[in-house]
Write a protein that holds these residues in place. Structure first.
Motif, PDB file in Angstrom:
ATOM      1  N   UNK A 110       0.834  -1.200   0.000  1.00 53.55           N
ATOM      2  CA  UNK A 110       0.000   0.000   0.000  1.00 53.55           C
ATOM      3  C   UNK A 110       0.871   1.254   0.000  1.00 53.55           C
ATOM      4  N   UNK A 111       0.636   2.160  -0.944  1.00 55.80           N
ATOM      5  CA  UNK A 111       1.437   3.384  -1.007  1.00 55.80           C
ATOM      6  C   UNK A 111       1.455   4.164   0.306  1.00 55.80           C
ATOM      7  N   UNK A 112       0.352   4.210   1.030  1.00 58.36           N
ATOM      8  CA  UNK A 112       0.310   4.955   2.293  1.00 58.36           C
ATOM      9  C   UNK A 112       1.248   4.335   3.335  1.00 58.36           C
ATOM     10  N   UNK A 113       1.327   3.004   3.356  1.00 61.27           N
ATOM     11  CA  UNK A 113       2.234   2.337   4.299  1.00 61.27           C
ATOM     12  C   UNK A 113       3.684   2.659   3.966  1.00 61.27           C
ATOM     13  N   UNK A 114       4.016   2.639   2.676  1.00 60.90           N
ATOM     14  CA  UNK A 114       5.385   2.945   2.270  1.00 60.90           C
ATOM     15  C   UNK A 114       5.712   4.418   2.480  1.00 60.90           C
ATOM     16  N   UNK A 115       4.752   5.298   2.265  1.00 66.30           N
ATOM     17  CA  UNK A 115       4.974   6.727   2.510  1.00 66.30           C
ATOM     18  C   UNK A 115       5.260   6.959   3.997  1.00 66.30           C
ATOM     19  N   UNK A 116       4.539   6.272   4.856  1.00 65.29           N
ATOM     20  CA  UNK A 116       4.773   6.398   6.296  1.00 65.29           C
ATOM     21  C   UNK A 116       6.152   5.861   6.664  1.00 65.29           C
ATOM     22  N   UNK A 128      11.884   6.863   8.219  1.00 61.56           N
ATOM     23  CA  UNK A 128      13.308   6.732   7.922  1.00 61.56           C
ATOM     24  C   UNK A 128      13.935   8.113   7.717  1.00 61.56           C
ATOM     25  N   UNK A 129      13.251   8.995   7.010  1.00 59.70           N
ATOM     26  CA  UNK A 129      13.764  10.358   6.811  1.00 59.70           C
ATOM     27  C   UNK A 129      13.950  11.066   8.148  1.00 59.70           C
ATOM     28  N   UNK A 130      12.982  10.919   9.047  1.00 58.61           N
ATOM     29  CA  UNK A 130      13.073  11.554  10.364  1.00 58.61           C
ATOM     30  C   UNK A 130      14.254  11.003  11.152  1.00 58.61           C
ATOM     31  N   UNK A 131      14.422   9.695  11.130  1.00 56.19           N
ATOM     32  CA  UNK A 131      15.544   9.083  11.857  1.00 56.19           C
ATOM     33  C   UNK A 131      16.880   9.534  11.266  1.00 56.19           C
ATOM     34  N   UNK A 132      16.956   9.639   9.951  1.00 59.95           N
ATOM     35  CA  UNK A 132      18.197  10.106   9.312  1.00 59.95           C
ATOM     36  C   UNK A 132      18.487  11.537   9.737  1.00 59.95           C
ATOM     37  N   UNK A 133      17.466  12.388   9.755  1.00 61.07           N
ATOM     38  CA  UNK A 133      17.654  13.779  10.167  1.00 61.07           C
ATOM     39  C   UNK A 133      18.121  13.853  11.619  1.00 61.07           C
ATOM     40  N   UNK A 134      17.527  13.038  12.494  1.00 67.08           N
ATOM     41  CA  UNK A 134      17.943  13.016  13.896  1.00 67.08           C
ATOM     42  C   UNK A 134      19.374  12.514  14.039  1.00 67.08           C
ATOM     43  N   UNK A 135      19.730  11.485  13.268  1.00 61.12           N
ATOM     44  CA  UNK A 135      21.073  10.937  13.332  1.00 61.12           C
ATOM     45  C   UNK A 135      22.093  11.982  12.872  1.00 61.12           C
ATOM     46  N   UNK A 136      21.790  12.669  11.794  1.00 59.20           N
ATOM     47  CA  UNK A 136      22.718  13.674  11.288  1.00 59.20           C
ATOM     48  C   UNK A 136      22.799  14.878  12.223  1.00 59.20           C
ATOM     49  N   UNK A 137      21.707  15.211  12.892  1.00 54.63           N
ATOM     50  CA  UNK A 137      21.716  16.329  13.833  1.00 54.63           C
ATOM     51  C   UNK A 137      22.612  16.018  15.020  1.00 54.63           C
ATOM     52  N   UNK A 138      22.788  14.725  15.336  1.00 56.56           N
ATOM     53  CA  UNK A 138      23.615  14.320  16.470  1.00 56.56           C
ATOM     54  C   UNK A 138      25.103  14.287  16.128  1.00 56.56           C
ATOM     55  N   UNK A 139      25.442  14.455  14.869  1.00 54.19           N
ATOM     56  CA  UNK A 139      26.847  14.405  14.455  1.00 54.19           C
ATOM     57  C   UNK A 139      27.593  15.570  15.073  1.00 54.19           C
TER      58      UNK A 139
END
Length: 94
Positions: free
Chosen positions: A47-53, A58-69
């Motif tokens: 389902x596209x909605x499941x993949x969009x979520x 994943x985008x949020x986690x990547x942003x948080x990970x990079x913010x911690x650098x």
């Protein structure tokens, strides 16, 4: 499906452990040993909605990970088609 785990030894996968390089700093080893955004389970549907979520998580986690650098780098996000590529550039004088 077995969950992947990371520690300072490397990434633990059911089949093997991918070792972390011994030639990098302790800080870099700790960063690489941080549980990855890739550990987010994939949607069980097409389902596209499941993949969009999933992508948003994943985008949020990547942003948080990079913010911690804490390395002396500037991070720039580059949208490329339907994904984002993050570029880390050493700061001048660092």
């Amino acid at each position: 499906m077995e969950t992947q785990q990371a520690d300072l030894e490397g990434y633990r996968q059911p089949e093997r452990v991918v070792p972390l390089p011994e030639t990098i700093s302790q800080q870099a080893r700790e960063f690489l040993a941080t549980p990855s955004f890739a550990l987010e389970p994939l949607p069980e549907t097409n389902e596209p909605a499941d993949w969009a979520a999933h992508i948003a998580t994943v985008d949020q986690r990547m942003a948080e990970m990079l913010a911690a650098v804490t390395f002396p780098v500037d991070v720039t996000a580059h949208p490329v088609e339907e994904c984002v590529v993050y570029e880390a550039t050493p700061q001048k004088g660092a």
